[in-house]
Motif scaffolding. Structure first.
Motif, PDB file in Angstrom:
ATOM      1  N   ASP A   1     -39.763 104.461  -2.897  1.00  0.00           N
ATOM      2  CA  ASP A   1     -41.078 104.436  -2.289  1.00  0.00           C
ATOM      3  C   ASP A   1     -41.217 103.265  -1.529  1.00  0.00           C
ATOM      4  O   ASP A   1     -40.877 102.269  -1.654  1.00  0.00           O
TER       5      ASP A   1
ATOM      6  N   ARG B   1     -48.718 112.393  -7.424  1.00  0.00           N
ATOM      7  CA  ARG B   1     -47.891 113.531  -7.814  1.00  0.00           C
ATOM      8  C   ARG B   1     -46.833 113.474  -8.674  1.00  0.00           C
ATOM      9  O   ARG B   1     -46.367 114.410  -9.659  1.00  0.00           O
TER      10      ARG B   1
ATOM     11  N   GLU C   1     -53.566 120.951   3.174  1.00  0.00           N
ATOM     12  CA  GLU C   1     -52.912 120.196   1.998  1.00  0.00           C
ATOM     13  C   GLU C   1     -53.314 120.730   0.715  1.00  0.00           C
ATOM     14  O   GLU C   1     -52.524 120.552  -0.093  1.00  0.00           O
TER      15      GLU C   1
HETATM   16  N1  LIG Z   1     -48.128 120.685  -6.050  1.00  0.00           N
HETATM   17  C1  LIG Z   1     -49.159 120.206  -6.501  1.00  0.00           C
HETATM   18  O1  LIG Z   1     -50.146 120.958  -7.170  1.00  0.00           O
HETATM   19  C2  LIG Z   1     -49.685 118.956  -5.817  1.00  0.00           C
HETATM   20  C3  LIG Z   1     -50.643 118.154  -6.533  1.00  0.00           C
HETATM   21  C4  LIG Z   1     -50.978 116.825  -5.734  1.00  0.00           C
HETATM   22  C5  LIG Z   1     -50.276 116.509  -4.575  1.00  0.00           C
HETATM   23  N2  LIG Z   1     -49.413 117.276  -4.120  1.00  0.00           N
HETATM   24  C6  LIG Z   1     -48.692 116.855  -2.972  1.00  0.00           C
HETATM   25  O2  LIG Z   1     -47.710 115.915  -3.050  1.00  0.00           O
HETATM   26  C7  LIG Z   1     -47.415 115.073  -2.088  1.00  0.00           C
HETATM   27  C8  LIG Z   1     -47.805 113.550  -2.551  1.00  0.00           C
HETATM   28  O3  LIG Z   1     -49.101 113.423  -2.889  1.00  0.00           O
HETATM   29  P1  LIG Z   1     -49.495 112.287  -3.957  1.00  0.00           P
HETATM   30  O4  LIG Z   1     -50.970 112.758  -4.661  1.00  0.00           O
HETATM   31  O5  LIG Z   1     -48.426 111.871  -4.828  1.00  0.00           O
HETATM   32  O6  LIG Z   1     -49.949 111.107  -2.871  1.00  0.00           O
HETATM   33  P2  LIG Z   1     -49.867 109.613  -3.063  1.00  0.00           P
HETATM   34  O7  LIG Z   1     -50.714 109.089  -1.955  1.00  0.00           O
HETATM   35  O8  LIG Z   1     -50.619 109.320  -4.632  1.00  0.00           O
HETATM   36  O9  LIG Z   1     -48.486 109.043  -3.332  1.00  0.00           O
HETATM   37  C9  LIG Z   1     -47.486 109.262  -2.439  1.00  0.00           C
HETATM   38  C10 LIG Z   1     -46.259 108.231  -2.384  1.00  0.00           C
HETATM   39  O10 LIG Z   1     -45.434 108.036  -1.571  1.00  0.00           O
HETATM   40  C11 LIG Z   1     -45.088 107.007  -0.889  1.00  0.00           C
HETATM   41  N3  LIG Z   1     -44.678 107.268   0.313  1.00  0.00           N
HETATM   42  C12 LIG Z   1     -45.255 107.397   1.654  1.00  0.00           C
HETATM   43  N4  LIG Z   1     -44.385 107.624   2.684  1.00  0.00           N
HETATM   44  C13 LIG Z   1     -43.179 107.342   2.219  1.00  0.00           C
HETATM   45  C14 LIG Z   1     -42.073 107.608   2.728  1.00  0.00           C
HETATM   46  N5  LIG Z   1     -41.459 107.720   4.025  1.00  0.00           N
HETATM   47  N6  LIG Z   1     -40.871 107.470   1.689  1.00  0.00           N
HETATM   48  C15 LIG Z   1     -40.961 107.197   0.399  1.00  0.00           C
HETATM   49  N7  LIG Z   1     -42.210 107.106  -0.146  1.00  0.00           N
HETATM   50  C16 LIG Z   1     -43.412 107.280   0.662  1.00  0.00           C
HETATM   51  C17 LIG Z   1     -46.566 106.477  -0.952  1.00  0.00           C
HETATM   52  O11 LIG Z   1     -46.103 104.895  -0.835  1.00  0.00           O
HETATM   53  C18 LIG Z   1     -46.898 106.661  -2.351  1.00  0.00           C
HETATM   54  O12 LIG Z   1     -46.622 106.066  -3.388  1.00  0.00           O
HETATM   55  C19 LIG Z   1     -48.341 115.598  -1.068  1.00  0.00           C
HETATM   56  O13 LIG Z   1     -47.696 116.439  -0.170  1.00  0.00           O
HETATM   57  C20 LIG Z   1     -49.404 116.210  -1.846  1.00  0.00           C
HETATM   58  O14 LIG Z   1     -49.953 117.578  -1.178  1.00  0.00           O
HETATM   59  C21 LIG Z   1     -48.968 118.399  -4.704  1.00  0.00           C
END
Ligand SMILES: NC(=O)c1ccc[n+]([C@@H]2O[C@H](COP(=O)([O-])OP(=O)(O)OC[C@H]3O[C@@H](n4cnc5c(N)ncnc54)[C@H](O)[C@@H]3O)[C@@H](O)[C@H]2O)c1
Length: 344
Positions: free
Chosen positions: A54, A33, A191
């Motif tokens: 990250d 995201r 989620e």
């Molecule tokens: N608004 C939207 O339409 C939308 C769309 C997709 C995802 N999201 C949200 O975005 C958020 C992230 O989702 P994503 O798809 O990017 O997940 P993802 O798993 O692809 O990426 C998450 C990243 O965060 C890192 N991470 C985990 N814990 C961490 C911490 N404590 N400190 C720093 N980095 C950390 C991971 O290593 C990973 O690189 C989620 O809450 C998801 O629900 C929102």
């Protein structure tokens, strides 16, 4: 003032770019995201990404190198920098808590992706810490900024809503990972269909009670249910129904986040970015003013030190959306109606 010269304005430092002060941002979470956020912030004339973090070194390094900024694997190292105006958080559902509290401790406003936490206690703790510190935060319910949604909201405001229907049918659960793991992601209602819940609240007002059922019919390899139905009662007296399922074709997004608001003699339909009033003989949805999107609204709020009214999804409000999804999860587990308001 020349580009790149740092100034102190009322205790907040910023980098001047021509006439415009750029907001200096540290990004935490560089996963799937975050890619869209990094691109949007990078090309925004009012933003400057100064560092990224990250927990996965590879993700941090990839983003840092692409942007030409330092990267860290610990958010505390990022927060130790003295050149931050705000923090942009895009981490998984289970990773909230200490991170936001550290940002608040550092005295910075932040953006955080939806949902704001996996459990209500964490979200309420962060919300209370924001209040104590006199800070604000914005949540990632970007659909609120869409023109269609705002036109729909303007039309519904002041009218009597009888029925709210929303559904989010996708194939996301098929991809597995933390999203499909109930303990870490909270399930589809928390989620993903959180967007649908949020638009229901944004347009039809608070939800007083939910009564949910869940099942797993197809995706037996994941730990979250693959299908939900939720019956809702709004504080206004309107009734609602929400269905969410992950058994759908993952390439078909036509049934993801579709909503109907049943009014006296007509209905408002939202599908994706589009909104319409039906039947056509009922007229047209009102025009609305053009506003900055999610990123622009956040940057302006940091610059002006005022979250409202530009930020359309303040943290506290996002907590109330989370409370509805969590109440539905609790209802499905206990087999009885649950009030989200009792805990939010
Ligand atoms: N608004 C939207 O339409 C939308 C769309 C997709 C995802 N999201 C949200 O975005 C958020 C992230 O989702 P994503 O798809 O990017 O997940 P993802 O798993 O692809 O990426 C998450 C990243 O965060 C890192 N991470 C985990 N814990 C961490 C911490 N404590 N400190 C720093 N980095 C950390 C991971 O290593 C990973 O690189 C989620 O809450 C998801 O629900 C929102």
């Amino acid at each position: 003032m020349a580009a790149g010269v740092r100034t102190m304005v009322e205790g907040v430092s910023s980098v001047q770019a021509g006439e415009q002060a750029r907001v200096r941002i540290g990004v935490v979470g560089c996963g799937g995201r975050a890619g869209a956020h990094l691109r949007a912030l990078q090309r925004h004339p009012e933003a400057e990404i100064v560092a990224v973090a990250d927990v996965a070194e590879s993700a941090a390094a990839k983003a840092g190198e692409a942007l030409g900024v330092p990267h860290y694997t610990d958010h505390r190292a990022l927060l130790a920098r003295d050149d931050l105006d705000a923090v942009w958080i895009s981490v998984p559902v289970f990773a909230h808590g200490a991170l936001e509290l550290a940002v608040i401790e550092r005295g910075l406003p932040f953006f955080v992706e939806k949902p704001v936490a996996r459990d209500l206690e964490t979200a309420l703790r962060i919300s209370a810490a924001l209040d104590r510190a006199g800070l604000w935060a914005a949540a990632g319910y970007q659909l609120r900024y869409g023109e269609g949604v705002r036109r729909a909201r303007a039309y519904v405001a002041g009218r009597t809503v009888a029925l709210v229907e929303g559904h989010y049918w996708s194939g996301t659960g098929r991809h597995g990972g933390w999203v499909a793991d109930f303990d870490r992601g909270g399930g589809q209602l928390v989620e993903q269909a959180t967007h649908t819940v949020d638009l229901m609240r944004y347009i039809a007002g608070e939800v007083a009670e939910v009564y949910a059922r869940q099942t797993t019919r197809v995706l037996r390899e994941i730990t979250a249910p693959d299908t939900y139905t939720v019956s809702l009662r709004f504080s206004s007296g309107a009734l609602g129904t929400l269905s969410a399922s992950w058994v759908h074709d993952p390439d078909d997004w036509a049934h993801a986040n579709v909503l109907h608001f049943g009014l006296d003699g007509c209905l408002v339909r939202i599908a994706g970015q589009a909104a319409e009033l039906l039947p056509a003989s009922a007229g047209a949805l009102p025009e609305v003013e053009s506003i900055p999107g999610l990123h622009g609204a956040f940057l302006a709020a940091v610059r002006d030190r005022a979250a409202l009214p530009g930020v359309l999804s303040p943290y506290r409000d996002a907590v109330a959306t989370l409370a509805v999804s969590l109440a539905a999860n609790a209802s499905a587990a206990m087999g009885r109606p649950v009030s989200p308001l009792s805990s939010a």
